[in-house]
Write an enzyme that holds these catalytic residues in place. Structure first.
Site, PDB file in Angstrom:
ATOM      1  N   SER A  63       0.792  -1.241   0.000  1.00  0.00           N
ATOM      2  CA  SER A  63       0.000   0.000   0.000  1.00  0.00           C
ATOM      3  C   SER A  63       0.820   1.285   0.000  1.00  0.00           C
ATOM      4  CB  SER A  63      -0.950   0.009   1.199  1.00  0.00           C
ATOM      5  OG  SER A  63      -2.045  -0.842   0.969  1.00  0.00           O
ATOM      6  N   LYS A  66       0.030   3.848  -2.620  1.00  0.00           N
ATOM      7  CA  LYS A  66      -1.000   4.886  -2.492  1.00  0.00           C
ATOM      8  C   LYS A  66      -0.413   6.278  -2.318  1.00  0.00           C
ATOM      9  CE  LYS A  66      -4.256   1.462  -0.912  1.00  0.00           C
ATOM     10  NZ  LYS A  66      -4.667   0.607   0.200  1.00  0.00           N
ATOM     11  N   SER A 118      -6.276   3.565   4.147  1.00  0.00           N
ATOM     12  CA  SER A 118      -5.715   2.671   3.121  1.00  0.00           C
ATOM     13  C   SER A 118      -6.803   1.983   2.307  1.00  0.00           C
ATOM     14  CB  SER A 118      -4.798   1.623   3.764  1.00  0.00           C
ATOM     15  OG  SER A 118      -3.884   1.102   2.835  1.00  0.00           O
ATOM     16  N   LYS A 226       2.637   6.019   6.213  1.00  0.00           N
ATOM     17  CA  LYS A 226       1.773   5.087   5.474  1.00  0.00           C
ATOM     18  C   LYS A 226       2.288   3.674   5.688  1.00  0.00           C
ATOM     19  CE  LYS A 226      -1.581   3.918   2.810  1.00  0.00           C
ATOM     20  NZ  LYS A 226      -1.635   2.674   3.622  1.00  0.00           N
TER      21      LYS A 226
END
Length: 384
Positions: A63, A66, A118, A226
């Site tokens: 992720s 992103k 997320s 993140k």
């Protein structure tokens, strides 16, 4: 008496030796040992790499993808534009913000769901809105990352990071993407959001960042983060932090356990903050640069590192190769770029040494006078 005097002189000399301030340079501190397969630590103002391990190795980002999707949508899209959620977005697997088919939300709200919680469904909705399909979005994103961000070994196949064997990048590229994104105010706001009230058609809740150093185990100076995980990538983590104008970014990839990713990140942040400082020269003061500067030129250097101020045609040592500087008065002058200037440290050490020498000399003179006085008295009484 002579033996006593010699003993006094010897003691004074010994005290003098151990009292002189130590000016020998200390060796550079050893970097920490980390267990994640690939990591990189940079100072984000200059992009200077402070620590690296397998940073050029091709990896799966999960992720952390992103971050790239978000900055692309922020720069290329209209944040207030309404987006209609499709069946494909609604049915995507993995972490979601539970968007409903046909639901209309702003692009900014999708970005909030993408970075804070997320949401894979938010990623698909963004991709379809921006490019018409996930496949076309991946192509557009890759072109953008190459031409505008400057990545070298990144190919993304989707907007969210779910596993695809063709979906690869490197720690070096990811930190470059994050550094680029952090220059954008909207991205910094979203990246650093710890919680957000979420009012959706199918889900009313409060979103909380998944990054533990921002909430559960707060780290001093943390500004954003993140997380990522799929089986093939292991645990991945992107983290930014700032103290005293020193801004750091850490990327860790393929940690076997989540705890390892966080331990490595904290070790690297500690290493950066403990051993590096930021310095700046205001435009129009002592230095000028060979390209325009609005207010201040800032860059990171290690404690005690010296900047060799040299000719325009040569590159400055110790800072970003894009920066060239020259002293107004003397091309051969050396300047310290630590927060406490080298000149101040040298002056302080010199003054301390001189003070000790003067005190010890006065003490020696006093002892000598005392000795001579006592000797004169003894001779006087002998003559008497």
């Amino acid at each position: 008496m002579k033996k006593q005097f010699s003993l006094i002189i010897t003691m004074i000399f010994f005290i003098f030796l151990i009292s002189i301030p130590k000016t020998i340079a200390q060796p550079d501190p050893l970097p920490p040992e980390v267990n994640s397969e690939a990591v990189i630590l940079i100072e984000s103002n200059s992009g200077k790499v402070l620590y690296t391990k397998n940073a050029g190795k091709e990896m799966y980002p999960a992720s952390l993808t992103k971050i790239a999707t978000a900055i692309y949508a922020i720069e290329k899209g209209n944040l207030d534009e309404m987006v209609t959620v499709t069946k494909e977005a609604r049915s995507i697997e993995g972490t979601r913000v539970y968007l409903d088919e046909g639901e209309k939300v702003t692009l900014k709200k999708l970005l909030q769901g993408l970075l804070i919680n997320s949401g894979n469904d938010a990623g698909v909705a963004i991709a379809q809105h921006m490019s018409g399909s996930e496949e076309q979005f991946a192509a557009d994103l890759n072109e953008y990352l190459t031409s505008e961000v400057g990545v070298e070994n990144t190919t993304f196949a989707n907007p969210h990071g779910l596993f695809d064997p063709k979906h690869v990048t490197t720690a070096k590229d990811l930190v470059k993407i994050t550094q680029y994104a952090m220059k954008n105010e909207v991205f910094r706001e979203l990246f650093g959001t710890k919680s957000l009230k979420w009012d959706g058609e199918a889900w009313d809740t409060t979103l909380y960042t998944h990054h533990k150093l921002m909430r559960e185990d707060p780290y001093e100076g943390i500004t954003g983060g993140k997380t990522g995980y799929v089986d093939e990538s292991g645990f991945t983590l992107a983290t930014s932090a700032k103290r005293n104008n020193l801004s750091l970014i850490v990327i860790t990839l393929n940690s076997e356990r989540q705890s390892i990713a966080y331990e490595d990140t904290k070790k690297l942040l500690d290493y950066g903050f403990d051993n590096f400082k930021i310095s700046s020269f205001s435009k129009g003061e002592e230095f000028y640069v060979t390209h325009p500067v609005q207010d201040q030129l800032m860059y990171g250097v290690s404690n005690g590192e010296m900047l060799n101020v040299i000719n325009d045609a040569e590159k400055v040592q110790g800072i970003s190769p894009l920066i060239e500087m020259k002293n107004k008065k003397d091309d051969k002058q050396y300047k310290s770029l630590t927060s406490n200037s080298k000149e101040e440290e040298d002056d302080s050490s010199l003054m301390a040494s001189l003070s000790i020498i003067i005190v010890l000399l006065l003490l020696m003179v006093f002892c000598f006078i005392l000795y001579k006085t006592k000797l004169s008295k003894e001779n006087f009484f002998k003559r008497s």
